[in-house]
Design an enzyme around this catalytic site. Structure first.
Site, PDB file in Angstrom:
ATOM      1  N   SER A 159       6.243  -1.221   4.262  1.00  0.00           N
ATOM      2  CA  SER A 159       6.341  -2.612   3.820  1.00  0.00           C
ATOM      3  C   SER A 159       7.659  -3.200   4.296  1.00  0.00           C
ATOM      4  O   SER A 159       8.616  -2.463   4.576  1.00  0.00           O
ATOM      5  CB  SER A 159       6.286  -2.672   2.282  1.00  0.00           C
ATOM      6  OG  SER A 159       6.635  -3.950   1.800  1.00  0.00           O
ATOM      7  N   TYR A 172       9.546  -0.180  -6.201  1.00  0.00           N
ATOM      8  CA  TYR A 172       8.587  -0.294  -5.106  1.00  0.00           C
ATOM      9  C   TYR A 172       9.306  -0.202  -3.765  1.00  0.00           C
ATOM     10  O   TYR A 172       8.890   0.538  -2.863  1.00  0.00           O
ATOM     11  CB  TYR A 172       7.830  -1.614  -5.213  1.00  0.00           C
ATOM     12  CG  TYR A 172       6.843  -1.848  -4.099  1.00  0.00           C
ATOM     13  CD1 TYR A 172       5.633  -1.164  -4.057  1.00  0.00           C
ATOM     14  CD2 TYR A 172       7.112  -2.762  -3.073  1.00  0.00           C
ATOM     15  CE1 TYR A 172       4.718  -1.378  -3.033  1.00  0.00           C
ATOM     16  CE2 TYR A 172       6.209  -2.985  -2.054  1.00  0.00           C
ATOM     17  CZ  TYR A 172       5.016  -2.285  -2.034  1.00  0.00           C
ATOM     18  OH  TYR A 172       4.124  -2.498  -1.013  1.00  0.00           O
TER      19      TYR A 172
END
Length: 265
Positions: A159, A172
């Site tokens: 990501s 995250y």
């Protein structure tokens, strides 16, 4: 006929994007985790359309069966929990038993439980670390002996959060940064053996990932942010995976960063 001066060789021909010799995955075997929705589902379908034999793994086996009916090629449906090492090992072995080899692993399974650090439910931290980071590590560990034999590839879906952390995404982002670090160490260990390691880092993608967020305020913030731009579609990321896997064997696309044009960071 004019003679070429001594010592001067003709310039080599460099293939354009449309001229890759190995632009097919015909007959290759790929295992995709987290294939029941979003990027994983789109990637499995794109790989199947490119000629690969695809094993799809996720906890929601009913969705995988629907995917198998839609795919043009041979699909093996596997109920997999990437947080369970035995489940991952069983999935890899089932893939090899069915197809006779494993040429690529696409590590896509993940959850995004964004939230502030203060007063956080740390059980959500554990879930993200176990699914996003340890789950991808377990899959690599199980698949690597087969990938070394086939001189295959590992694709890690990371990501932009693996590069740039932000408030309400600390854990995250930590899992995605960990994926990046693990992938680079893996690359250094196996590239001389012919195994290619690819990290794909998407920005905002239109998937159900934000629906995992349990904090209503953070979920609303994520929704508003996504609506402020033309988000990527899962098929955009799937195309990047297929691109990386269809390069000639001497070409390793180690990192692909993909943001929506409208995303500023």
């Amino acid at each position: 006929m004019a003679r070429r001066p001594s010592g001067i060789r003709p310039a080599p021909h460099h293939a354009s994007l449309g001229e890759h010799v190995n632009n097919t995955l015909e007959g290759k075997v790929v295992l995709v985790t987290g294939a029941s929705s979003g990027i994983g589902r789109a990637t499995a379908l794109a790989l199947s359309k490119a000629g690969a034999r695809v094993a799809v793994g996720a906890r929601r086996a009913d969705r995988l069966k629907e995917l198998a009916q839609e795919a043009p090629g041979e699909i093996l449906v596997l109920e997999v929990d990437v947080t369970d090492q035995q489940s991952v090992r069983d999935a890899v072995e089932a893939t090899v038993d069915r197809f006779g080899a494993l040429d690529a692993l696409v590590n896509n399974a993940g959850v995004m439980l964004s939230g502030m650090i203060l007063n956080a439910d740390t059980a959500e931290w554990t879930r993200m670390v176990e699914t996003n980071l340890l789950g991808s590590m377990y899959a690599v560990h199980a698949a690597l002996p087969h990938l070394l034999r086939s001189k295959g590839a590992v694709v890690q879906i990371s990501s932009t959060s693996g590069r740039i952390s932000s408030a309400a995404s600390g854990v995250y982002a930590a899992t995605k940064s960990g994926i990046n670090a693990f992938a680079e160490a893996l690359r250094q260990e196996v590239t001389a053996e012919g195994v290619r390691v690819v990290v794909v880092e998407p920005g905002f993608v239109s998937t159900e990932l934000t629906s995992h967020i349990t904090d209503p305020a953070i979920q609303t913030m994520a929704k508003n942010m996504a609506e402020s731009m033309r988000t990527l579609q899962p098929e955009d990321i799937a195309g990047a995976v297929v691109y990386a896997l269809t390069q000639p064997e001497h070409v390793a696309v180690n990192e692909i960063l993909i943001r929506p044009t409208d995303q500023t960071r």
